[in-house]
Design a protein around this motif. Structure first.
Motif, PDB file in Angstrom:
ATOM      1  N   MET A   1      22.167   4.867-101.690  1.00 24.44           N
ATOM      2  CA  MET A   1      23.550   3.991-101.707  1.00 24.44           C
ATOM      3  C   MET A   1      23.510   3.110-100.455  1.00 24.44           C
ATOM      4  SD  MET A   1      27.542   5.445-101.427  1.00 24.44           S
ATOM      5  CE  MET A   1      26.843   7.161-100.878  1.00 24.44           C
ATOM      6  N   SER A   2      24.119   1.714-100.675  1.00 29.53           N
ATOM      7  CA  SER A   2      24.066   0.611 -99.581  1.00 29.53           C
ATOM      8  C   SER A   2      24.658   1.533 -98.530  1.00 29.53           C
ATOM      9  CB  SER A   2      24.722  -0.419-100.257  1.00 29.53           C
ATOM     10  OG  SER A   2      24.908  -1.257 -99.223  1.00 29.53           O
ATOM     11  N   THR A   3      24.113   1.149 -97.232  1.00 27.07           N
ATOM     12  CA  THR A   3      24.917   1.431 -95.946  1.00 27.07           C
ATOM     13  C   THR A   3      25.257   0.147 -95.463  1.00 27.07           C
ATOM     14  OG1 THR A   3      22.700   1.477 -94.953  1.00 27.07           O
ATOM     15  CG2 THR A   3      23.454   3.624 -95.648  1.00 27.07           C
ATOM     16  N   SER A   4      24.793  -0.999 -95.757  1.00 23.51           N
ATOM     17  CA  SER A   4      25.339  -2.135 -95.004  1.00 23.51           C
ATOM     18  C   SER A   4      26.563  -2.781 -95.424  1.00 23.51           C
ATOM     19  CB  SER A   4      24.227  -3.046 -95.154  1.00 23.51           C
ATOM     20  OG  SER A   4      23.941  -3.613 -96.504  1.00 23.51           O
ATOM     21  N   ARG A   5      27.149  -2.334 -96.613  1.00 24.60           N
ATOM     22  CA  ARG A   5      28.183  -2.741 -96.977  1.00 24.60           C
ATOM     23  C   ARG A   5      28.749  -1.951 -98.155  1.00 24.60           C
ATOM     24  NH1 ARG A   5      27.251  -8.017-100.493  1.00 24.60           N
ATOM     25  NH2 ARG A   5      29.121  -7.360-101.413  1.00 24.60           N
ATOM     26  N   SER A   6      30.132  -2.176 -98.436  1.00 17.73           N
ATOM     27  CA  SER A   6      30.663  -1.300 -99.419  1.00 17.73           C
ATOM     28  C   SER A   6      29.765  -1.260-101.056  1.00 17.73           C
ATOM     29  CB  SER A   6      32.074  -1.607 -99.823  1.00 17.73           C
ATOM     30  OG  SER A   6      32.680  -1.448 -98.640  1.00 17.73           O
ATOM     31  N   SER A   7      29.598  -0.310-101.517  1.00 15.10           N
ATOM     32  CA  SER A   7      28.837  -0.423-102.719  1.00 15.10           C
ATOM     33  C   SER A   7      29.677  -1.037-103.980  1.00 15.10           C
ATOM     34  CB  SER A   7      28.463   0.914-103.262  1.00 15.10           C
ATOM     35  OG  SER A   7      27.614   1.641-102.486  1.00 15.10           O
ATOM     36  N   ARG A   8      28.970  -1.964-104.607  1.00 20.07           N
ATOM     37  CA  ARG A   8      29.673  -2.969-105.627  1.00 20.07           C
ATOM     38  C   ARG A   8      29.335  -2.158-107.152  1.00 20.07           C
ATOM     39  NH1 ARG A   8      25.834  -7.612-104.207  1.00 20.07           N
ATOM     40  NH2 ARG A   8      24.492  -5.707-104.180  1.00 20.07           N
ATOM     41  N   SER A   9      28.162  -1.754-107.272  1.00 15.41           N
ATOM     42  CA  SER A   9      27.817  -1.152-108.559  1.00 15.41           C
ATOM     43  C   SER A   9      27.485   0.397-108.449  1.00 15.41           C
ATOM     44  CB  SER A   9      26.522  -1.953-109.207  1.00 15.41           C
ATOM     45  OG  SER A   9      25.707  -2.077-108.255  1.00 15.41           O
ATOM     46  N   TYR A  10      27.905   1.129-109.198  1.00 16.09           N
ATOM     47  CA  TYR A  10      27.680   2.367-109.424  1.00 16.09           C
ATOM     48  C   TYR A  10      26.976   2.634-110.936  1.00 16.09           C
ATOM     49  CZ  TYR A  10      30.617   3.327-105.329  1.00 16.09           C
ATOM     50  OH  TYR A  10      30.984   3.230-103.910  1.00 16.09           O
ATOM     51  N   LEU A  11      25.887   3.200-110.755  1.00 16.65           N
ATOM     52  CA  LEU A  11      25.068   3.329-112.136  1.00 16.65           C
ATOM     53  C   LEU A  11      24.958   4.775-112.640  1.00 16.65           C
ATOM     54  CD1 LEU A  11      23.646   2.233-114.486  1.00 16.65           C
ATOM     55  CD2 LEU A  11      21.516   2.265-113.184  1.00 16.65           C
ATOM     56  N   ARG A 200      39.574  -9.639-108.382  1.00 19.57           N
ATOM     57  CA  ARG A 200      41.053 -10.562-107.927  1.00 19.57           C
ATOM     58  C   ARG A 200      42.213  -9.726-107.653  1.00 19.57           C
ATOM     59  NH1 ARG A 200      42.297 -15.712-111.807  1.00 19.57           N
ATOM     60  NH2 ARG A 200      43.758 -15.835-110.108  1.00 19.57           N
ATOM     61  N   LEU A 201      42.160  -8.510-108.278  1.00 22.66           N
ATOM     62  CA  LEU A 201      43.248  -7.518-108.164  1.00 22.66           C
ATOM     63  C   LEU A 201      42.957  -6.706-106.749  1.00 22.66           C
ATOM     64  CD1 LEU A 201      43.589  -5.872-111.776  1.00 22.66           C
ATOM     65  CD2 LEU A 201      45.314  -7.320-110.364  1.00 22.66           C
ATOM     66  N   GLY A 202      41.878  -6.915-106.430  1.00 25.65           N
ATOM     67  CA  GLY A 202      41.713  -5.960-105.022  1.00 25.65           C
ATOM     68  C   GLY A 202      40.655  -4.784-105.082  1.00 25.65           C
ATOM     69  N   PHE A 203      39.946  -4.666-106.334  1.00 24.58           N
ATOM     70  CA  PHE A 203      38.943  -3.708-106.337  1.00 24.58           C
ATOM     71  C   PHE A 203      37.463  -4.093-105.756  1.00 24.58           C
ATOM     72  CE2 PHE A 203      41.676  -1.961-109.407  1.00 24.58           C
ATOM     73  CZ  PHE A 203      41.509  -0.802-109.642  1.00 24.58           C
ATOM     74  N   GLY A 204      36.746  -3.118-105.262  1.00 27.77           N
ATOM     75  CA  GLY A 204      35.571  -3.748-104.618  1.00 27.77           C
ATOM     76  C   GLY A 204      34.230  -3.524-105.290  1.00 27.77           C
ATOM     77  N   GLY A 205      34.354  -2.730-106.505  1.00 29.08           N
ATOM     78  CA  GLY A 205      33.236  -2.307-107.237  1.00 29.08           C
ATOM     79  C   GLY A 205      33.562  -1.798-108.536  1.00 29.08           C
ATOM     80  N   LYS A 206      32.457  -1.402-109.263  1.00 31.99           N
ATOM     81  CA  LYS A 206      32.742  -1.131-110.771  1.00 31.99           C
ATOM     82  C   LYS A 206      31.660  -0.147-111.194  1.00 31.99           C
ATOM     83  CE  LYS A 206      33.355  -3.222-115.336  1.00 31.99           C
ATOM     84  NZ  LYS A 206      34.354  -2.567-115.553  1.00 31.99           N
ATOM     85  N   LEU A 207      32.034   0.659-112.065  1.00 32.89           N
ATOM     86  CA  LEU A 207      31.014   1.934-112.578  1.00 32.89           C
ATOM     87  C   LEU A 207      30.329   1.162-113.626  1.00 32.89           C
ATOM     88  CD1 LEU A 207      33.460   4.676-113.185  1.00 32.89           C
ATOM     89  CD2 LEU A 207      32.038   4.323-111.273  1.00 32.89           C
ATOM     90  N   CYS A 208      29.137   1.386-113.838  1.00 35.41           N
ATOM     91  CA  CYS A 208      28.098   0.828-114.735  1.00 35.41           C
ATOM     92  C   CYS A 208      27.496   1.934-115.583  1.00 35.41           C
ATOM     93  CB  CYS A 208      27.092   0.012-114.242  1.00 35.41           C
ATOM     94  SG  CYS A 208      27.286  -1.135-113.128  1.00 35.41           S
ATOM     95  N   ILE A 209      27.537   1.796-116.893  1.00 37.49           N
ATOM     96  CA  ILE A 209      27.124   3.004-117.957  1.00 37.49           C
ATOM     97  C   ILE A 209      25.575   2.435-118.290  1.00 37.49           C
ATOM     98  CG2 ILE A 209      29.322   3.880-118.464  1.00 37.49           C
ATOM     99  CD1 ILE A 209      28.977   2.016-121.082  1.00 37.49           C
ATOM    100  N   HIS A 210      24.946   1.183-117.983  1.00 33.92           N
ATOM    101  CA  HIS A 210      23.651   0.682-118.449  1.00 33.92           C
ATOM    102  C   HIS A 210      23.028  -0.116-117.595  1.00 33.92           C
ATOM    103  CE1 HIS A 210      20.709  -0.954-120.813  1.00 33.92           C
ATOM    104  NE2 HIS A 210      20.663  -0.066-121.784  1.00 33.92           N
TER     105      HIS A 210
END
Length: 272
Positions: A1-11, A200-210
């Motif tokens: 997991m990234s430590t330098s910034r908030s994680s954007r992608s979670y696979l 745009r709504l204020g989320f910082g990342g997203k779940l990925c399934i592939h």
């Protein structure tokens, strides 16, 4: 997991598919979720947990999605989460702050907790869940949530609920929330549009399934070159222009300067 910034992608990767773990780790995601819940059949839960334990004890790392508190596998899953290499625990169907307290009682204090808000009760109690000790970030489980509420659609139909999680996160002063999956794996345009909407709504990342989704998600939740150029100009001018000033025909004051500084903090770290 990234430590330098908030994680954007979670696979996600199924915990019973250890042959996929290395591929998932190499896919470029900021975080990998080793999934003991939905990706594993009922008959394979115990075997998957042992395979995951072997991976973690052998030096593997990742976020572990355990089974929910109501299931018979939860306690054994939580004991697994004391192993080295567990970077965070994702708790599905988090319904209340009490669920957070119960889960944390079985976790090392240093391990962050990521509650999945995917039920009506969880959404109604989002403020309390976000403010519970040890919660790092809220995650929106859109597919389960839509199923429970009988919602047909992932756009305007979920606007109120997405904004609820953004507001709850801000009130609790935790990281911006993570949006749910885009199930249409091969539709890149749909994925990009979903990411733009979420950011745009204020989320910082997203779940990925592939793994193929990771690049588009990382790009969408990173500041563009134009955004970074604007932010640098704002910050540079703010040093020599106390108070409000104009840039590109628009007023710049303290909140705009704060937004520019926020974007610069999200900029990729240059390679050494």
């Amino acid at each position: 997991m990234s430590t330098s910034r908030s994680s954007r992608s979670y696979l996600f990767v199924p915990a019973n598919r250890p042959e996929r773990f290395a591929k998932a780790q190499a896919a470029g995601a900021d975080a990998v979720i080793l999934d003991l819940e939905d990706a594993v059949s009922i008959d394979d839960k115990d075997h998957a947990r042992q395979q995951l334990a072997d991976y973690l004890e052998g030096g593997g790392t990742g976020i572990v999605r355990v089974n929910s508190i109501e299931t018979r596998w939860h306690d054994d899953d939580m004991r697994l989460c004391a192993l080295p290499g567990v970077q965070a625990v994702m708790l599905p169907k988090a319904n209340s702050a009490g669920d957070i307290v119960a889960a944390r009682s079985h976790m090392p204090a240093s391990v962050p907790l990521l509650p999945l808000i995917e039920t009506a009760r969880g959404m109604a109690n989002a403020n309390g869940i976000a403010a519970a000790p040890g919660v790092s970030r809220l995650v929106f489980g859109t597919v389960d949530f839509r199923t429970e509420l009988g919602i047909d659609g992932d756009e305007a139909e979920l606007l109120t609920f997405r904004s609820t999680l953004v507001l709850a996160s801000a009130l609790a002063e935790i990281e911006s929330p993570v949006d749910g999956v885009t199930v249409e794996i091969g539709n890149v345009d749909l994925l990009r549009a979903a990411c733009v909407r979420s950011r745009r709504l204020g989320f910082g990342g997203k779940l990925c399934i592939h793994p193929s989704q990771v690049g588009a998600v990382n790009a969408a939740f990173s500041p563009s070159a134009a955004e970074l150029d604007w932010a640098r100009r704002v910050v540079d001018l703010a040093r020599s222009s106390p108070g409000a000033f104009q840039l590109d025909g628009k007023m710049v004051d303290a909140p705009v300067i704060a937004r520019a500084e926020q974007l610069l903090r999200l900029a990729p770290v240059p390679a050494a």
